[in-house]
Design an enzyme around this catalytic site. Structure first.
Site, PDB file in Angstrom:
ATOM      1  N   TRP A 130      84.995  13.984 -78.551  1.00  0.00           N
ATOM      2  CA  TRP A 130      84.523  12.870 -77.716  1.00  0.00           C
ATOM      3  C   TRP A 130      85.311  13.051 -76.579  1.00  0.00           C
ATOM      4  CZ3 TRP A 130      86.899   7.547 -77.753  1.00  0.00           C
ATOM      5  CH2 TRP A 130      86.064   6.627 -76.994  1.00  0.00           C
ATOM      6  N   ASP A 211      91.339   9.794 -86.023  1.00  0.00           N
ATOM      7  CA  ASP A 211      90.334   8.829 -85.136  1.00  0.00           C
ATOM      8  C   ASP A 211      89.290   8.701 -86.025  1.00  0.00           C
ATOM      9  OD1 ASP A 211      89.419   7.034 -83.395  1.00  0.00           O
ATOM     10  OD2 ASP A 211      88.292   8.658 -82.259  1.00  0.00           O
ATOM     11  N   LYS A 246      80.987   0.629 -85.124  1.00  0.00           N
ATOM     12  CA  LYS A 246      79.651   1.256 -85.787  1.00  0.00           C
ATOM     13  C   LYS A 246      79.284   0.547 -86.994  1.00  0.00           C
ATOM     14  CE  LYS A 246      81.056   4.231 -82.626  1.00  0.00           C
ATOM     15  NZ  LYS A 246      80.321   4.692 -81.175  1.00  0.00           N
TER      16      LYS A 246
HETATM   17  N1  KET Z   1      86.262   7.334 -81.501  1.00  0.00           N
HETATM   18  C1  KET Z   1      85.078   8.247 -81.442  1.00  0.00           C
HETATM   19  C2  KET Z   1      85.238   9.529 -82.183  1.00  0.00           C
HETATM   20  C3  KET Z   1      84.171   7.737 -81.004  1.00  0.00           C
HETATM   21  O1  KET Z   1      83.047   8.491 -81.099  1.00  0.00           O
HETATM   22  C4  KET Z   1      83.979   6.551 -80.469  1.00  0.00           C
HETATM   23  C5  KET Z   1      82.660   5.758 -79.750  1.00  0.00           C
HETATM   24  C6  KET Z   1      85.212   5.711 -80.215  1.00  0.00           C
HETATM   25  C7  KET Z   1      86.340   6.259 -80.822  1.00  0.00           C
HETATM   26  C8  KET Z   1      85.207   4.445 -79.515  1.00  0.00           C
HETATM   27  O2  KET Z   1      84.987   3.522 -80.554  1.00  0.00           O
HETATM   28  P1  KET Z   1      84.941   1.892 -79.648  1.00  0.00           P
HETATM   29  O3  KET Z   1      85.257   0.827 -80.969  1.00  0.00           O
HETATM   30  O4  KET Z   1      83.509   1.602 -79.227  1.00  0.00           O
HETATM   31  O5  KET Z   1      85.862   1.726 -78.715  1.00  0.00           O
HETATM   32  N2  KET Z   1      81.847   6.763 -79.521  1.00  0.00           N
HETATM   33  C9  KET Z   1      80.635   6.249 -78.787  1.00  0.00           C
HETATM   34  C10 KET Z   1      80.426   5.588 -77.561  1.00  0.00           C
HETATM   35  C11 KET Z   1      81.297   5.914 -76.611  1.00  0.00           C
HETATM   36  O6  KET Z   1      81.268   6.987 -75.880  1.00  0.00           O
HETATM   37  O7  KET Z   1      81.944   4.809 -76.373  1.00  0.00           O
HETATM   38  C12 KET Z   1      79.648   7.884 -78.389  1.00  0.00           C
HETATM   39  O8  KET Z   1      80.221   8.865 -78.543  1.00  0.00           O
HETATM   40  O9  KET Z   1      78.650   7.326 -78.067  1.00  0.00           O
END
Ligand code: KET
Length: 397
Positions: A130, A211, A246
């Site tokens: 990511w 993560d 999610k």
């Molecule tokens: N870790 C991973 C692996 C991940 O894919 C995301 C979000 C996050 C942490 C962040 O989670 P949050 O609770 O929203 O802070 N991924 C999606 C959204 C983004 O890019 O912010 C994505 O990969 O599309």
């Protein structure tokens, strides 16, 4: 005054959402950001969340500041979910946990903590990962390297290269790992491979940072935490960032957690204190609404059971879409193997499309995915899947 400020070209994932919004075509399809949409293409409000929010609104509650590390019930819920309620480390109170601003906030607070207390550490992320993993750790002052991971030739893991690389790291180096539903590839390690990786981490005294943003979307709540629980069972000190964005469909509420498993309860107290101080310096305390929702859903047996069922419904719908897309493309593009769609797990599929093909999908068909070829399978539904399969077949010709 600001002429020296560098232009920000935008985020490859979040920028795509803006572009998608501006697109006026009615048949456009959003397969970009990692967000779950239901069969009707809508962002769901889970029933367990609705139930809690209805209670909370009658009457509306006062909003004091939350503690720096969040609500106690929230923190315990993170621990039970990640490590299992009966876990020895949970019972021995040797895990420091804070509520965080989503998974992103957990990563940043963890990075700040490590940077301050282990300043010599270098951070290694999977190749690819990511994109924000790199930005967040570099933002905290780290040099970030990459360990071999994805193998486009096999659509699997370059496991021998990965383990060889990890064996060459220095004591104390941080290894960022995805316990399940690897982003962006959807390709995970098997339990046996996790055991091998953890043995290297243990032998080489590396620092694992796991993560987990998609717990429940891979196999199930427990199997998805296999790597985390095995690390703890081996007595490793491990950092875990988790996201509820999610699996509770609460993206905008910024709900997540950071847990640090320590060798003893005394050390966990020290770490907890420094995590609180880090939060205080950055944003003082977490937001209240999402915190209360998570606390109530997770700490009520009936709501918790309902929640897990709702996560599995999302998981199963994604699986069904994977199968449909695989079948449709296999029929349209004979001689090409699309079985990777059903082998990959979680929200994402690495389609193998190159940036030019991704661009064509966007401009000619209004089908949006990340330019590295990552597709969010949860954006597919029975209404748009044939259209997407046709568009993909067209650009693959
Ligand atoms: N870790 C991973 C692996 C991940 O894919 C995301 C979000 C996050 C942490 C962040 O989670 P949050 O609770 O929203 O802070 N991924 C999606 C959204 C983004 O890019 O912010 C994505 O990969 O599309």
């Amino acid at each position: 005054m600001f002429q020296h400020v560098e232009f920000y070209p935008g985020d490859p994932i979040l920028g795509l959402m803006d572009k998608f919004k501006e697109d006026t075509r009615s048949n456009k399809v959003n397969l970009g950001v990692g967000v779950y949409y239901d069969e009707a293409g809508r962002l769901p409000v889970l029933n367990c969340v609705k139930a809690v929010e209805t209670q909370m609104a009658n009457p509306p509650q006062p909003r004091p500041y939350l503690p720096m590390d969040g609500l106690p019930g929230y923190r315990l819920a993170c621990q039970h979910l990640l490590f299992g309620a009966d876990n020895e480390a949970v019972k021995a109170q040797r895990i420091a946990t804070i509520a965080s601003l989503g998974g992103s906030g957990a990563l940043r607070v963890g990075a700040e903590f490590i940077r301050h207390w282990f300043p010599k550490a270098k951070v290694y992320v999977s190749n690819p990962t990511w994109g924000n993993h790199i930005s967040i750790f570099e933002g905290a002052g780290f040099e970030v390297g990459k360990y071999p991971y994805y193998d486009p030739a096999t659509i699997g893991v370059k496991f021998a290269e990965m383990t060889d690389f990890l064996k060459g790291l220095n004591e104390g180096d941080v290894v960022l790992l995805h316990p399940c539903c690897h982003n962006p590839t959807g390709v995970d390690l098997s339990p046996a491979q996790w055991d091998e990786v953890l043995t290297i981490i243990q032998d080489k005294k590396l620092m694992p940072f796991m993560d987990i943003a998609y717990q429940g979307f891979g196999e199930d709540m427990d199997a998805d935490a296999y790597a985390i629980r095995q690390a703890v069972a081996r007595g490793l000190s491990v950092f875990v960032s988790n996201s509820f964005s999610k699996n509770l469909s609460m993206y905008g509420e910024r709900v997540g957690g950071l847990s640090v498993v320590c060798p003893s309860a005394e050390e966990a107290k020290l770490v907890q204190g420094q995590l609180k101080f880090t939060v205080r310096k950055l944003y003082s305390s977490p937001p209240s609404h999402g915190g209360h929702v998570v606390d109530r859903v997770m700490n009520d047996d009936a709501l918790f059971t309902q929640w897990v069922g709702e996560v599995y419904e999302m998981r199963d719908r994604i699986r069904a879409m994977r199968q449909k897309l695989q079948d449709a493309l296999s029929a349209k593009v004979p001689g090409r193997d699309f079985s990777y769609f059903t082998k990959q797990r979680g929200m994402f599929s690495f389609t193998g499309l190159n940036p030019a093909q991704v661009e064509r999908l966007q401009t000619e068909f209004g089908v949006y995915m990340v330019n590295n070829g990552r597709m969010c399978v949860a954006g597919l539904n029975n209404q748009n899947i044939d259209y997407v399969a046709n568009a993909m077949a067209e650009v693959l010709k």
